[in-house]
Write a protein that holds these residues in place. Sequence first.
Motif, PDB file in Angstrom:
ATOM      1  N   ARG A  64      64.564  28.462  11.095  1.00  0.00           N
ATOM      2  CA  ARG A  64      63.358  28.681  11.894  1.00  0.00           C
ATOM      3  C   ARG A  64      63.755  29.213  13.251  1.00  0.00           C
ATOM      4  NH1 ARG A  64      59.890  23.229  10.812  1.00  0.00           N
ATOM      5  NH2 ARG A  64      59.620  23.530   8.602  1.00  0.00           N
ATOM      6  N   GLU A  65      63.263  30.406  13.552  1.00  0.00           N
ATOM      7  CA  GLU A  65      63.569  31.011  14.835  1.00  0.00           C
ATOM      8  C   GLU A  65      62.302  31.631  15.392  1.00  0.00           C
ATOM      9  OE1 GLU A  65      68.125  32.289  13.767  1.00  0.00           O
ATOM     10  OE2 GLU A  65      66.680  33.782  14.346  1.00  0.00           O
ATOM     11  N   VAL A  66      62.367  31.945  16.662  1.00  0.00           N
ATOM     12  CA  VAL A  66      61.256  32.625  17.299  1.00  0.00           C
ATOM     13  C   VAL A  66      61.218  34.042  16.763  1.00  0.00           C
ATOM     14  CG1 VAL A  66      60.303  33.354  19.505  1.00  0.00           C
ATOM     15  CG2 VAL A  66      61.558  31.208  19.340  1.00  0.00           C
ATOM     16  N   GLU A  67      60.015  34.551  16.496  1.00  0.00           N
ATOM     17  CA  GLU A  67      59.888  35.906  15.980  1.00  0.00           C
ATOM     18  C   GLU A  67      60.428  36.897  17.004  1.00  0.00           C
ATOM     19  OE1 GLU A  67      55.809  35.011  13.547  1.00  0.00           O
ATOM     20  OE2 GLU A  67      56.047  36.905  14.574  1.00  0.00           O
ATOM     21  N   PRO A  68      61.213  37.895  16.564  1.00  0.00           N
ATOM     22  CA  PRO A  68      61.826  38.810  17.519  1.00  0.00           C
ATOM     23  C   PRO A  68      60.828  39.734  18.197  1.00  0.00           C
ATOM     24  CG  PRO A  68      62.307  39.472  15.264  1.00  0.00           C
ATOM     25  CD  PRO A  68      61.629  38.148  15.199  1.00  0.00           C
ATOM     26  N   ALA A  69      59.631  39.883  17.645  1.00  0.00           N
ATOM     27  CA  ALA A  69      58.637  40.786  18.226  1.00  0.00           C
ATOM     28  C   ALA A  69      58.002  40.203  19.490  1.00  0.00           C
ATOM     29  CB  ALA A  69      57.557  41.099  17.195  1.00  0.00           C
ATOM     30  N   GLU A  70      58.249  38.921  19.774  1.00  0.00           N
ATOM     31  CA  GLU A  70      57.625  38.296  20.929  1.00  0.00           C
ATOM     32  C   GLU A  70      58.337  38.739  22.200  1.00  0.00           C
ATOM     33  OE1 GLU A  70      57.910  34.196  19.977  1.00  0.00           O
ATOM     34  OE2 GLU A  70      56.106  34.206  18.778  1.00  0.00           O
ATOM     35  N   THR A  71      57.578  39.177  23.182  1.00  0.00           N
ATOM     36  CA  THR A  71      58.133  39.614  24.454  1.00  0.00           C
ATOM     37  C   THR A  71      57.958  38.507  25.480  1.00  0.00           C
ATOM     38  OG1 THR A  71      56.039  40.589  25.140  1.00  0.00           O
ATOM     39  CG2 THR A  71      57.551  42.008  23.902  1.00  0.00           C
ATOM     40  N   GLY A  72      58.488  38.744  26.660  1.00  0.00           N
ATOM     41  CA  GLY A  72      58.374  37.758  27.726  1.00  0.00           C
ATOM     42  C   GLY A  72      56.934  37.519  28.139  1.00  0.00           C
ATOM     43  N   ASP A  73      56.118  38.583  28.130  1.00  0.00           N
ATOM     44  CA  ASP A  73      54.705  38.420  28.479  1.00  0.00           C
ATOM     45  C   ASP A  73      53.985  37.580  27.439  1.00  0.00           C
ATOM     46  OD1 ASP A  73      55.072  39.949  30.726  1.00  0.00           O
ATOM     47  OD2 ASP A  73      54.467  41.823  29.739  1.00  0.00           O
ATOM     48  N   ASP A  74      54.295  37.821  26.148  1.00  0.00           N
ATOM     49  CA  ASP A  74      53.673  37.031  25.085  1.00  0.00           C
ATOM     50  C   ASP A  74      54.083  35.566  25.192  1.00  0.00           C
ATOM     51  OD1 ASP A  74      54.086  39.646  22.613  1.00  0.00           O
ATOM     52  OD2 ASP A  74      52.445  39.272  24.001  1.00  0.00           O
ATOM     53  N   LEU A  75      55.359  35.320  25.488  1.00  0.00           N
ATOM     54  CA  LEU A  75      55.825  33.937  25.613  1.00  0.00           C
ATOM     55  C   LEU A  75      55.160  33.237  26.787  1.00  0.00           C
ATOM     56  CD1 LEU A  75      59.647  34.322  24.893  1.00  0.00           C
ATOM     57  CD2 LEU A  75      57.882  33.437  23.381  1.00  0.00           C
ATOM     58  N   ALA A  76      55.034  33.936  27.903  1.00  0.00           N
ATOM     59  CA  ALA A  76      54.393  33.335  29.073  1.00  0.00           C
ATOM     60  C   ALA A  76      52.925  33.039  28.794  1.00  0.00           C
ATOM     61  CB  ALA A  76      54.528  34.258  30.282  1.00  0.00           C
ATOM     62  N   GLU A  77      52.254  33.948  28.078  1.00  0.00           N
ATOM     63  CA  GLU A  77      50.842  33.739  27.742  1.00  0.00           C
ATOM     64  C   GLU A  77      50.690  32.564  26.782  1.00  0.00           C
ATOM     65  OE1 GLU A  77      47.237  33.930  25.616  1.00  0.00           O
ATOM     66  OE2 GLU A  77      49.001  34.769  24.686  1.00  0.00           O
ATOM     67  N   GLN A  78      51.599  32.460  25.806  1.00  0.00           N
ATOM     68  CA  GLN A  78      51.542  31.327  24.879  1.00  0.00           C
ATOM     69  C   GLN A  78      51.893  30.023  25.594  1.00  0.00           C
ATOM     70  OE1 GLN A  78      54.031  32.083  21.505  1.00  0.00           O
ATOM     71  NE2 GLN A  78      52.755  33.761  20.754  1.00  0.00           N
ATOM     72  N   ALA A  79      52.829  30.084  26.544  1.00  0.00           N
ATOM     73  CA  ALA A  79      53.212  28.878  27.283  1.00  0.00           C
ATOM     74  C   ALA A  79      52.052  28.346  28.111  1.00  0.00           C
ATOM     75  CB  ALA A  79      54.410  29.162  28.173  1.00  0.00           C
ATOM     76  N   SER A  80      51.169  29.237  28.563  1.00  0.00           N
ATOM     77  CA  SER A  80      50.029  28.780  29.354  1.00  0.00           C
ATOM     78  C   SER A  80      49.035  27.989  28.503  1.00  0.00           C
ATOM     79  CB  SER A  80      49.329  29.969  30.011  1.00  0.00           C
ATOM     80  OG  SER A  80      48.723  30.784  29.023  1.00  0.00           O
ATOM     81  N   ARG A  81      49.095  28.149  27.184  1.00  0.00           N
ATOM     82  CA  ARG A  81      48.181  27.421  26.296  1.00  0.00           C
ATOM     83  C   ARG A  81      48.788  26.145  25.724  1.00  0.00           C
ATOM     84  NH1 ARG A  81      46.514  32.269  22.469  1.00  0.00           N
ATOM     85  NH2 ARG A  81      48.757  32.189  22.317  1.00  0.00           N
ATOM     86  N   VAL A  82      50.061  25.891  25.986  1.00  0.00           N
ATOM     87  CA  VAL A  82      50.735  24.712  25.444  1.00  0.00           C
ATOM     88  C   VAL A  82      50.426  23.515  26.335  1.00  0.00           C
ATOM     89  CG1 VAL A  82      52.982  23.686  24.925  1.00  0.00           C
ATOM     90  CG2 VAL A  82      52.551  26.067  24.372  1.00  0.00           C
ATOM     91  N   ARG A  83      50.068  22.388  25.682  1.00  0.00           N
ATOM     92  CA  ARG A  83      49.772  21.153  26.409  1.00  0.00           C
ATOM     93  C   ARG A  83      51.020  20.268  26.451  1.00  0.00           C
ATOM     94  NH1 ARG A  83      46.174  21.646  22.434  1.00  0.00           N
ATOM     95  NH2 ARG A  83      47.040  19.849  21.383  1.00  0.00           N
ATOM     96  N   PRO A  84      51.196  19.492  27.492  1.00  0.00           N
ATOM     97  CA  PRO A  84      52.325  18.564  27.525  1.00  0.00           C
ATOM     98  C   PRO A  84      52.231  17.571  26.370  1.00  0.00           C
ATOM     99  CG  PRO A  84      51.377  18.794  29.708  1.00  0.00           C
ATOM    100  CD  PRO A  84      50.466  19.499  28.757  1.00  0.00           C
ATOM    101  N   GLY A  85      53.351  17.358  25.702  1.00  0.00           N
ATOM    102  CA  GLY A  85      53.391  16.448  24.566  1.00  0.00           C
ATOM    103  C   GLY A  85      53.062  17.104  23.240  1.00  0.00           C
ATOM    104  N   GLN A  86      52.776  18.380  23.246  1.00  0.00           N
ATOM    105  CA  GLN A  86      52.446  19.092  22.009  1.00  0.00           C
ATOM    106  C   GLN A  86      53.693  19.185  21.141  1.00  0.00           C
ATOM    107  OE1 GLN A  86      50.196  22.616  22.751  1.00  0.00           O
ATOM    108  NE2 GLN A  86      50.623  23.489  20.749  1.00  0.00           N
ATOM    109  N   LYS A  87      53.541  18.957  19.820  1.00  0.00           N
ATOM    110  CA  LYS A  87      54.678  18.934  18.896  1.00  0.00           C
ATOM    111  C   LYS A  87      54.910  20.264  18.196  1.00  0.00           C
ATOM    112  CE  LYS A  87      55.355  14.558  19.525  1.00  0.00           C
ATOM    113  NZ  LYS A  87      56.443  14.117  20.335  1.00  0.00           N
ATOM    114  N   PHE A  88      53.856  21.063  17.987  1.00  0.00           N
ATOM    115  CA  PHE A  88      53.969  22.330  17.265  1.00  0.00           C
ATOM    116  C   PHE A  88      53.259  23.429  18.042  1.00  0.00           C
ATOM    117  CE2 PHE A  88      55.694  20.787  13.339  1.00  0.00           C
ATOM    118  CZ  PHE A  88      55.267  19.478  13.250  1.00  0.00           C
ATOM    119  N   ILE A  89      53.687  24.684  17.802  1.00  0.00           N
ATOM    120  CA  ILE A  89      52.967  25.852  18.296  1.00  0.00           C
ATOM    121  C   ILE A  89      52.669  26.742  17.099  1.00  0.00           C
ATOM    122  CG2 ILE A  89      53.977  25.829  20.594  1.00  0.00           C
ATOM    123  CD1 ILE A  89      55.723  28.200  19.646  1.00  0.00           C
ATOM    124  N   THR A  90      51.626  27.546  17.217  1.00  0.00           N
ATOM    125  CA  THR A  90      51.252  28.474  16.162  1.00  0.00           C
ATOM    126  C   THR A  90      51.452  29.886  16.677  1.00  0.00           C
ATOM    127  OG1 THR A  90      49.613  26.896  15.392  1.00  0.00           O
ATOM    128  CG2 THR A  90      49.422  29.139  14.575  1.00  0.00           C
TER     129      THR A  90
END
Length: 164
Positions: free
Chosen positions: A99-125
């Motif tokens: 299991r790895e991070v998809e290579p198509a994800e850029t820094g902007d996509d990661l930052a945008e996804q990180a803004s939606r992650v809640r503290p204590g969250q176990k999974f991301i989609t």
Amino acid sequence: MFGLTFEKLLLLAIIAGVILGPHNLPIYAQKLAETVRALRAFIDMTRTTAEKEMGIPLQRADWQSLNLRQYDPRLIVREALDEADSTATSPEAGTESSREVEPAETGDDLAEQASRVRPGQKFITTGSAAHPVRLPIDSLPLDDPRRIAACGTTLVDEPEHVEV
């Protein structure tokens, strides 16, 4: 549409001219034109009413620009099966380390996804809406902004939280 070609329409006009006669043909042509105008007015009125009620414009160009084939269930199933076949044939399939991070994800996509992650969250989609991928937060690299957002601290400074 309906298999009508120019030749068939021309033949239909000639037959109508013979049956109706030269005296009545202009009257029926005028009635046909009025009917077409009334139909167009009805369609325009219905479109404006629908736009007012729904609150979105119903422009033909907007609808034509959408790729509705992406919602075809057969295409979605075929892509899912192709994806499943490609992961089953890889030598690392089924292991936790694959299991790895998809290579198509850029820094902007990661930052945008990180803004939606809640503290204590176990999974991301991640992935598309048609093919979502559920990743455990623990499988992400330590410096991944999504993992940092889920833990609430920077894990790079605190390596004791890492399970080996």
